[in-house]
Design an enzyme around this catalytic site. Structure first.
Site, short mmCIF file in Angstrom:
data_model
loop_
_atom_site.label_atom_id
_atom_site.label_comp_id
_atom_site.label_asym_id
_atom_site.label_seq_id
_atom_site.Cartn_x
_atom_site.Cartn_y
_atom_site.Cartn_z
N CYS A 184 0.85 -1.19 0.00
CA CYS A 184 0.00 0.00 0.00
C CYS A 184 0.89 1.24 0.00
O CYS A 184 1.82 1.34 0.82
CB CYS A 184 -0.90 0.00 1.23
SG CYS A 184 -1.83 1.54 1.44
N ASP A 191 0.02 -6.13 0.04
CA ASP A 191 -1.14 -6.50 -0.76
C ASP A 191 -0.80 -7.76 -1.53
O ASP A 191 0.09 -7.75 -2.39
CB ASP A 191 -1.51 -5.37 -1.74
CG ASP A 191 -1.99 -4.12 -1.03
OD1 ASP A 191 -2.71 -4.24 -0.03
OD2 ASP A 191 -1.65 -3.01 -1.50
#
Length: 276
Positions: A184, A191
């Protein structure tokens, strides 16, 4: 970091409001990230959609009885804005203690609010747990390249120079990997995702594709822009007759984000993978 994201609730302490508050939605313009990739709204070389699935959707019946369901939201890839993920979750949480006359009323409210934030019409489906359970999970199409023997030393940024192809051979194939990871750009949280590539064009070297995918491992960007970057890098290399790139990301905070980008108008179904 995206300049607009600095003002979003992402990475900050937030009050969790349990009654309907559409102002919680925080749109982030796509233009800055498109510009990084050399794109504008008028020159997008793909069509597509971002599927968001919410597994923590709940509201009240007029009687006060709670309901739980799964929400599916489809945001056009050419919408002016993405919706910042934490603000999306805070908004959905604001439905928890809010009564709606029926499911259709809730769907209508969601479509109105999300479309206003995205700047284009957002599709909304509220699905029962039984309906989604009956669909089960699916596998990604084509050949999985994750068992290929590769050596990797760079994880900081995408490296399109790693990609190789044989332009003396034209093939049509589908390949996928579960080794996609990025971070992120605001919180640096990981992620995790799976990515599929379907194309007709110069034969792509599978090992080089896997090396390229792994090079995203410490890269900071939103899900949507990672998929768009992969699409553009492959398009430049392969000069394909057709190309589709899509990723299925592991959920966080009850939401998963699944961007699809394609030269084709046909839209792929929104089916869950085993990690989702």
């Amino acid at each position: 970091m995206h300049p607009a994201a600095e003002h979003s609730p992402l990475g900050k302490s937030s009050e969790y409001i349990a009654t309907y508050t559409p102002s919680l939605l925080f749109p982030i313009p796509r233009t800055a990230k498109w510009a990084e990739l050399g794109l504008t709204a008028e020159t997008l070389p793909y069509t597509g959609v971002d599927f968001w699935n919410c597994f923590e959707l709940s509201w009240l019946l007029p009687s006060g009885k709670p309901v739980v369901a799964i929400g599916e939201f489809s945001i056009p890839a050419n919408s002016p804005n993405i919706i910042e993920s934490k603000s999306f979750k805070l908004y959905l949480n604001s439905l928890n203690q809010t009564p709606f006359a029926d499911t259709a009323s809730l769907e209508s409210t969601l479509a109105k609010d999300l479309s206003a934030a995205a700047g284009k019409t957002v599709g909304v489906r509220i699905r029962s747990l039984n309906e989604v359970a009956a669909e089960g999970v699916v596998a990604m199409p084509g050949v999985c390249i994750d068992d290929l023997d590769i050596s990797v030393s760079n994880y900081e940024q995408p490296r399109p120079e790693l990609l190789r192809c044989d332009d003396s051979r034209i093939v049509e194939e589908s390949v996928h990997s579960h080794l996609l990871k990025s971070n992120c750009p605001v919180t640096s949280q990981p992620d995790w995702g799976s990515v599929a590539v379907e194309y007709r064009g110069a034969a792509l070297d599978h090992a080089s594709l896997l090396e390229y995918i792994v090079s995203f491992r410490q890269h900071s960007d939103f899900h949507e822009q990672c998929v768009e970057r992969i699409f553009l890098d492959l398009q430049r290399l392969l000069k394909p007759e057709k190309l589709t790139v899509y990723a299925r990301y592991v959920r966080r905070g009850g939401l998963d984000i699944n961007p699809y980008r394609s030269t084709e108008e046909a839209q792929l179904p929104n089916h869950r993978l085993v990690r989702q």
